[in-house]
Every structure is written in C-alpha cells, then in structure tokens.
Design a protein around this motif. Structure first.
Motif, PDB file in Angstrom:
ATOM      1  N   UNK A 177      54.163  49.145  35.526  1.00 60.20           N
ATOM      2  CA  UNK A 177      53.964  47.979  34.921  1.00 60.20           C
ATOM      3  C   UNK A 177      53.801  48.060  33.273  1.00 60.20           C
ATOM      4  N   UNK A 178      54.122  47.130  32.652  1.00 64.39           N
ATOM      5  CA  UNK A 178      53.923  46.958  31.046  1.00 64.39           C
ATOM      6  C   UNK A 178      52.617  46.026  31.097  1.00 64.39           C
ATOM      7  N   UNK A 179      51.609  46.345  30.948  1.00 59.78           N
ATOM      8  CA  UNK A 179      50.351  45.724  31.348  1.00 59.78           C
ATOM      9  C   UNK A 179      49.208  45.741  30.463  1.00 59.78           C
ATOM     10  N   UNK A 180      49.371  44.462  29.531  1.00 61.28           N
ATOM     11  CA  UNK A 180      48.408  44.089  28.417  1.00 61.28           C
ATOM     12  C   UNK A 180      47.077  43.851  29.178  1.00 61.28           C
ATOM     13  N   UNK A 181      46.039  44.382  28.726  1.00 57.85           N
ATOM     14  CA  UNK A 181      44.544  44.350  29.088  1.00 57.85           C
ATOM     15  C   UNK A 181      43.687  43.305  28.244  1.00 57.85           C
ATOM     16  N   UNK A 182      43.113  42.427  29.180  1.00 57.97           N
ATOM     17  CA  UNK A 182      42.219  41.091  28.324  1.00 57.97           C
ATOM     18  C   UNK A 182      40.854  41.377  28.813  1.00 57.97           C
ATOM     19  N   UNK A 183      39.899  40.912  27.843  1.00 55.75           N
ATOM     20  CA  UNK A 183      38.635  40.652  28.304  1.00 55.75           C
ATOM     21  C   UNK A 183      38.430  39.208  28.488  1.00 55.75           C
ATOM     22  N   UNK A 184      37.526  38.723  29.674  1.00 59.33           N
ATOM     23  CA  UNK A 184      37.232  37.419  29.549  1.00 59.33           C
ATOM     24  C   UNK A 184      35.589  37.351  29.824  1.00 59.33           C
ATOM     25  N   UNK A 185      35.032  36.256  29.452  1.00 57.26           N
ATOM     26  CA  UNK A 185      33.575  36.006  29.595  1.00 57.26           C
ATOM     27  C   UNK A 185      33.466  34.840  30.246  1.00 57.26           C
ATOM     28  N   UNK A 186      32.617  34.723  31.183  1.00 59.78           N
ATOM     29  CA  UNK A 186      32.020  33.817  31.986  1.00 59.78           C
ATOM     30  C   UNK A 186      30.532  33.743  32.281  1.00 59.78           C
ATOM     31  N   UNK A 187      30.244  32.358  32.561  1.00 61.45           N
ATOM     32  CA  UNK A 187      28.776  32.224  32.763  1.00 61.45           C
ATOM     33  C   UNK A 187      28.399  31.557  34.193  1.00 61.45           C
ATOM     34  N   UNK A 188      29.411  31.784  35.093  1.00 62.50           N
ATOM     35  CA  UNK A 188      29.394  31.187  36.605  1.00 62.50           C
ATOM     36  C   UNK A 188      29.825  32.517  37.519  1.00 62.50           C
ATOM     37  N   UNK A 189      29.556  32.136  38.799  1.00 64.16           N
ATOM     38  CA  UNK A 189      29.796  33.053  39.996  1.00 64.16           C
ATOM     39  C   UNK A 189      31.172  32.781  40.397  1.00 64.16           C
ATOM     40  N   UNK A 190      31.747  33.907  40.654  1.00 63.94           N
ATOM     41  CA  UNK A 190      32.880  34.003  41.268  1.00 63.94           C
ATOM     42  C   UNK A 190      32.860  33.577  42.856  1.00 63.94           C
ATOM     43  N   UNK A 191      34.134  32.938  43.086  1.00 69.82           N
ATOM     44  CA  UNK A 191      34.406  32.274  44.634  1.00 69.82           C
ATOM     45  C   UNK A 191      35.664  33.162  45.072  1.00 69.82           C
ATOM     46  N   UNK A 192      35.647  34.338  45.748  1.00 67.97           N
ATOM     47  CA  UNK A 192      37.071  34.834  45.878  1.00 67.97           C
ATOM     48  C   UNK A 192      37.886  34.073  46.876  1.00 67.97           C
ATOM     49  N   UNK A 193      39.051  34.106  46.701  1.00 66.82           N
ATOM     50  CA  UNK A 193      39.976  33.603  47.434  1.00 66.82           C
ATOM     51  C   UNK A 193      40.396  34.834  48.478  1.00 66.82           C
ATOM     52  N   UNK A 194      40.353  34.573  49.917  1.00 65.20           N
ATOM     53  CA  UNK A 194      40.459  35.603  50.652  1.00 65.20           C
ATOM     54  C   UNK A 194      42.040  36.039  50.849  1.00 65.20           C
ATOM     55  N   UNK A 195      42.900  35.413  50.421  1.00 62.67           N
ATOM     56  CA  UNK A 195      44.234  35.799  50.283  1.00 62.67           C
ATOM     57  C   UNK A 195      44.488  36.753  49.267  1.00 62.67           C
TER      58      UNK A 195
END
Length: 201
Positions: A115-133
């Motif tokens: 992969x040609x795969x640029x990398x990003x930073x993201x800021x959040x202030x909430x919890x994650x809810x994982x998708x089991x898929x």
C-alpha cells in the motif's frame, strides 16, 4: 456494487481501479490506502485488534483505523468515514502526518499487503464503539508507552504500524504537538482527490 480500490504506480499516480476483494493475494498490486492514529487530550492513542475473520492480519493489534479511499474520495474524508463505520467515532478533521508512507508486508500464508498509505492524526473526546465486523477489541495507551514498546520490539503489532511509529516519533514526543504535513506532499493519486470539494462540484 463491490467496493473498488485505486491502483497506483511507484510514483503515486493512479493507474486504474480494482475490486477490493481481488487485490489482496500473493501478488497484491500497489494501491492507495490510509492509516490513522486517534488520540485523546491526554496523548493516549487508541489501539484496535483486527477482527479474527479478516483476510489480512486477523486478530492482530494495530493502530486506530486503516482503510482505502473510494475512487475520487479525498483521503481525509475516507479516514472520517471509516472511523465512523469501524469505531462509531464522529470527527470533523483528520490531519495529514506522513504523506508518502509506503509498505509491503507478507503474511505467513503468502498473502501480501502492498500500500501507498498516507498516515493521519485524529483527535477525539468520546469513547469508541467497535464494529464487530471490523474490530474485536480496543484499548487506550499512553503514546510514549506505546511508542517505546514498538521501538523496543517488545510489543506485538501489525507490520505497517511497526514501520510508521518510528517515523511518527521523529515528529516529536507529544503527538498533540505534531505539525501536519502540507497537502501538496500527498502522492498525485491522493492529491487530485484532495483538491476536490466534498460535494464533488
């Protein structure tokens, strides 16, 4: 309609598309993707364990979210879309950090990720809810503890993440202070999409 990925040449130019399900095999062509690292205000990074039914690196711990842009979709839009789908996170911005990261990795069964795969930073202030898929498990870890574990090779992590973390660490010890890279440094296939308005007009 089956999801398509953007195929690219070694210079990062788009050379066509292919069904996502057909490109990952023993001769995976180079294609456009992204990696993202989600942080909270305490500089903790959100780690995810890939679903065990995934074709590539099932059950492996990795960075927050990876994926592929749709043809013509700006990469930062793809990051935001996949964070919502995989982790239930609503974000309004993704900052470009490593514009030209590329890797090739081979699983023990011979399946290749390329992969040609640029990398990003993201800021959040909430919890994650994982998708089991997509995700079996998540956990937050202080960035320094995580980076030190990866750099010392004591922490088991995906091969792309192992290559990305040293490069990110060179940007500074506090991820909240990293300076985003200029959009113009994106590869041509991603830069053309990044220049398009979100409504496609």
């Amino acid at each position: 309609m089956e999801e398509q990925v953007v195929l690219v040449d070694s210079a990062g130019n788009a050379i066509g598309t292919a069904p996502k399900t057909s490109v990952h095999g023993q001769e995976t062509p180079l294609h456009l993707a992204f990696s993202s690292y989600v942080f909270d205000q305490d500089s903790r990074v959100l780690l995810t364990r890939r679903a065990t039914h995934k074709l590539t690196w099932p059950g492996v711990w990795t960075n927050s979210c990876c994926g592929h842009p749709l043809p013509g979709e700006p990469l930062d839009h793809a990051v935001i879309r996949r964070l919502s789908y995989e982790l239930g996170l609503t974000v309004d911005r993704a900052d470009l950090m490593l514009p030209t990261f590329t890797y090739r990795a081979v699983m023990p069964n011979g399946i290749v990720e390329h992969e040609l795969c640029p990398v990003y930073r993201v800021m959040v202030d909430t919890s994650a809810t994982p998708n089991p898929d997509e995700v079996d498990e998540v956990r937050w870890m202080p960035w320094k503890e995580f980076a030190d574990g990866v750099l010392s090779t004591l922490l088991a992590i995906s091969p792309w993440c192992r290559e990305q973390v040293p490069l990110l660490n060179e940007l500074g010890t506090n991820p909240l202070d990293w300076r985003p890279a200029p959009l113009k440094d994106l590869p041509p296939a991603a830069l053309r999409s990044a220049a398009q308005p979100a409504n496609g007009q």
